[in-house]
Design a protein around this motif. Structure first.
Motif, PDB file in Angstrom:
ATOM      1  N   ARG A  37       2.958  16.879  -2.505  1.00 51.90           N
ATOM      2  CA  ARG A  37       1.561  16.445  -2.625  1.00 51.90           C
ATOM      3  C   ARG A  37       1.385  15.203  -1.755  1.00 51.90           C
ATOM      4  O   ARG A  37       1.851  14.117  -2.098  1.00 51.90           O
ATOM      5  N   PHE A  38       0.729  15.419  -0.602  1.00 52.02           N
ATOM      6  CA  PHE A  38       0.488  14.335   0.345  1.00 52.02           C
ATOM      7  C   PHE A  38      -0.952  13.840   0.224  1.00 52.02           C
ATOM      8  O   PHE A  38      -1.846  14.609  -0.149  1.00 52.02           O
ATOM      9  N   PRO A  39      -1.204  12.581   0.587  1.00 51.18           N
ATOM     10  CA  PRO A  39      -2.595  12.125   0.692  1.00 51.18           C
ATOM     11  C   PRO A  39      -3.304  12.889   1.812  1.00 51.18           C
ATOM     12  O   PRO A  39      -2.655  13.435   2.709  1.00 51.18           O
ATOM     13  N   LYS A  40      -4.598  12.924   1.744  1.00 57.39           N
ATOM     14  CA  LYS A  40      -5.380  13.632   2.757  1.00 57.39           C
ATOM     15  C   LYS A  40      -5.086  13.062   4.142  1.00 57.39           C
ATOM     16  O   LYS A  40      -5.059  11.854   4.345  1.00 57.39           O
ATOM     17  N   GLY A  41      -4.830  13.970   5.064  1.00 59.54           N
ATOM     18  CA  GLY A  41      -4.584  13.543   6.437  1.00 59.54           C
ATOM     19  C   GLY A  41      -3.119  13.464   6.816  1.00 59.54           C
ATOM     20  O   GLY A  41      -2.787  13.204   7.979  1.00 59.54           O
ATOM     21  N   THR A  67       2.708   8.746  -1.963  1.00 57.72           N
ATOM     22  CA  THR A  67       1.584   7.803  -2.036  1.00 57.72           C
ATOM     23  C   THR A  67       1.668   6.846  -0.853  1.00 57.72           C
ATOM     24  O   THR A  67       2.743   6.311  -0.563  1.00 57.72           O
ATOM     25  N   VAL A  68       0.537   6.639  -0.191  1.00 52.85           N
ATOM     26  CA  VAL A  68       0.503   5.768   0.987  1.00 52.85           C
ATOM     27  C   VAL A  68      -0.524   4.659   0.772  1.00 52.85           C
ATOM     28  O   VAL A  68      -1.667   4.924   0.400  1.00 52.85           O
ATOM     29  N   ASP A  69      -0.091   3.423   0.992  1.00 55.51           N
ATOM     30  CA  ASP A  69      -0.992   2.268   0.943  1.00 55.51           C
ATOM     31  C   ASP A  69      -0.936   1.560   2.292  1.00 55.51           C
ATOM     32  O   ASP A  69       0.148   1.309   2.830  1.00 55.51           O
ATOM     33  N   VAL A  70      -2.117   1.245   2.822  1.00 57.75           N
ATOM     34  CA  VAL A  70      -2.195   0.496   4.079  1.00 57.75           C
ATOM     35  C   VAL A  70      -2.390  -0.970   3.717  1.00 57.75           C
ATOM     36  O   VAL A  70      -3.447  -1.376   3.236  1.00 57.75           O
ATOM     37  N   GLU A  71      -1.342  -1.766   3.914  1.00 58.09           N
ATOM     38  CA  GLU A  71      -1.374  -3.176   3.517  1.00 58.09           C
ATOM     39  C   GLU A  71      -2.058  -4.055   4.556  1.00 58.09           C
ATOM     40  O   GLU A  71      -2.620  -5.095   4.226  1.00 58.09           O
ATOM     41  N   ASP A  72      -2.004  -3.652   5.814  1.00 69.06           N
ATOM     42  CA  ASP A  72      -2.627  -4.429   6.887  1.00 69.06           C
ATOM     43  C   ASP A  72      -4.054  -3.923   7.112  1.00 69.06           C
ATOM     44  O   ASP A  72      -4.247  -2.772   7.506  1.00 69.06           O
ATOM     45  N   PRO A  73      -5.082  -4.769   6.869  1.00 70.81           N
ATOM     46  CA  PRO A  73      -6.483  -4.332   7.046  1.00 70.81           C
ATOM     47  C   PRO A  73      -6.778  -3.828   8.456  1.00 70.81           C
ATOM     48  O   PRO A  73      -7.643  -2.974   8.646  1.00 70.81           O
ATOM     49  N   LYS A  74      -6.063  -4.333   9.443  1.00 69.30           N
ATOM     50  CA  LYS A  74      -6.309  -3.926  10.823  1.00 69.30           C
ATOM     51  C   LYS A  74      -5.965  -2.456  11.055  1.00 69.30           C
ATOM     52  O   LYS A  74      -6.457  -1.839  12.000  1.00 69.30           O
TER      53      LYS A  74
END
Length: 295
Positions: A37-41, A67-74
């Motif tokens: 089960r991957f996040p969309k994309g 589960t994927v979290d993008v920690e850098d807003p850029k």
């Protein structure tokens, strides 16, 4: 060496502005069934992730949640290219001036144009993220293998205990069989003499002995006991092997043990042996419960 089919592991890697978490759960299964089960994309990585799991595992239902979290807003959105933005703004504004009664563009109108964003780093970031995610999957499956091995050692101890109990019951049946065979022959011999005497028929000792031997052979359980001991020996040999044991082999041996025990119970007319056979089949069933958890 025994591996259990059940287990759980988690791997988390935070690097280059991304945080990837892989939760992996393993359940019993007749074959290897891997579910991701991957996040969309991120589904494009499923094939490679499956290959990593299949290199380490042979059987079981494997459920993986990524589960994927993008920690850098850029990294959450590509940057705007100011010169391209101004180019489109001026073009649309000039066009609006040339058309009577038309409205001038707003900021949100221009922001909808995909070409104003800089996607030049997307490919590099995608490559970096792919490597990060697959590394997390590999770490999770290695931890899962370690846990399955730890649980496998517990299963091995349980199997050995059940095997010793089964062997003990078989030995007790074997001892009782020697007593039963001698007693059975005497009883059959005496009974046949009584029947012949009742009908005033002169007994033919040689013929009676032949019939007694035939009837005793029909109820003889030696063959079943020999095969049972052979299955026990083979089972123990597999447990002692250095390489990983195939749970399907052990399951087949347990089924054969149960079949021999059933035949043994059907052939024996002795009450004490019948009681022992019930205990034997119950212990074989307990052994099979453990075996069905082995990879």
């Amino acid at each position: 060496m025994i591996f259990s089919m059940t287990g759980y592991s988690r791997a988390q890697i935070s690097e280059s502005g991304y945080s990837v978490t892989v939760d992996m759960k393993s359940l019993n299964g007749r074959t290897l069934d891997v579910l991701f089960r991957f996040p969309k994309g991120f589904m494009y990585l499923e094939s490679e992730a499956r290959s990593i799991v299949r290199k380490h595992l042979r059987r079981g239902r494997i459920e993986c949640v990524v589960t994927v979290d993008v920690e850098d807003p850029k990294l959450k959105a590509p940057p705007i290219q100011p010169d391209v933005f101004l180019f489109y703004w001026n073009q649309i504004t000039d066009l609006a001036r040339s058309i009577p009664n038309s409205s001038f563009p707003t900021l949100s109108d221009v922001l909808r144009i995909p070409y104003i964003y800089d996607h030049s780093k997307d490919e590099k970031q995608q490559e970096l993220f792919s490597e990060l995610l697959l590394r997390a999957v590999n770490e999770a499956v290695e931890k899962l293998v370690t846990m399955r091995l730890e649980e496998g050692s517990i299963l091995e101890k349980a199997c050995r205990n059940h095997l010793e109990t089964i062997e003990s019951i078989v030995e007790s049946i074997e001892k009782r069989r020697d007593e039963v065979v001698a007693d059975l022959r005497t009883k059959i011999f005496e009974r046949m003499r009584e029947i012949l005497k009742e009908f005033s028929i002169d007994p033919d000792e040689e013929k009676i002995i032949q019939e007694v031997a035939f009837l005793a052979e029909k109820s003889d359980i030696t063959e079943e006991l020999v095969r049972l001991k052979g299955h026990i020996s083979h089972f123990r040999k597999l447990l002692n092997a250095d390489e990983a044991v195939d749970g399907r082999q052990l399951d087949f041996l347990v089924q054969e043990m149960h079949r021999e025990a059933t035949t043994l119970g059907n052939k024996s007319a002795d009450l004490e042996i019948s009681v022992k056979v019930v205990d034997l089949k119950a212990e074989i069933a307990r052994l099979r419960e453990q075996v069905q958890n082995i990879e």
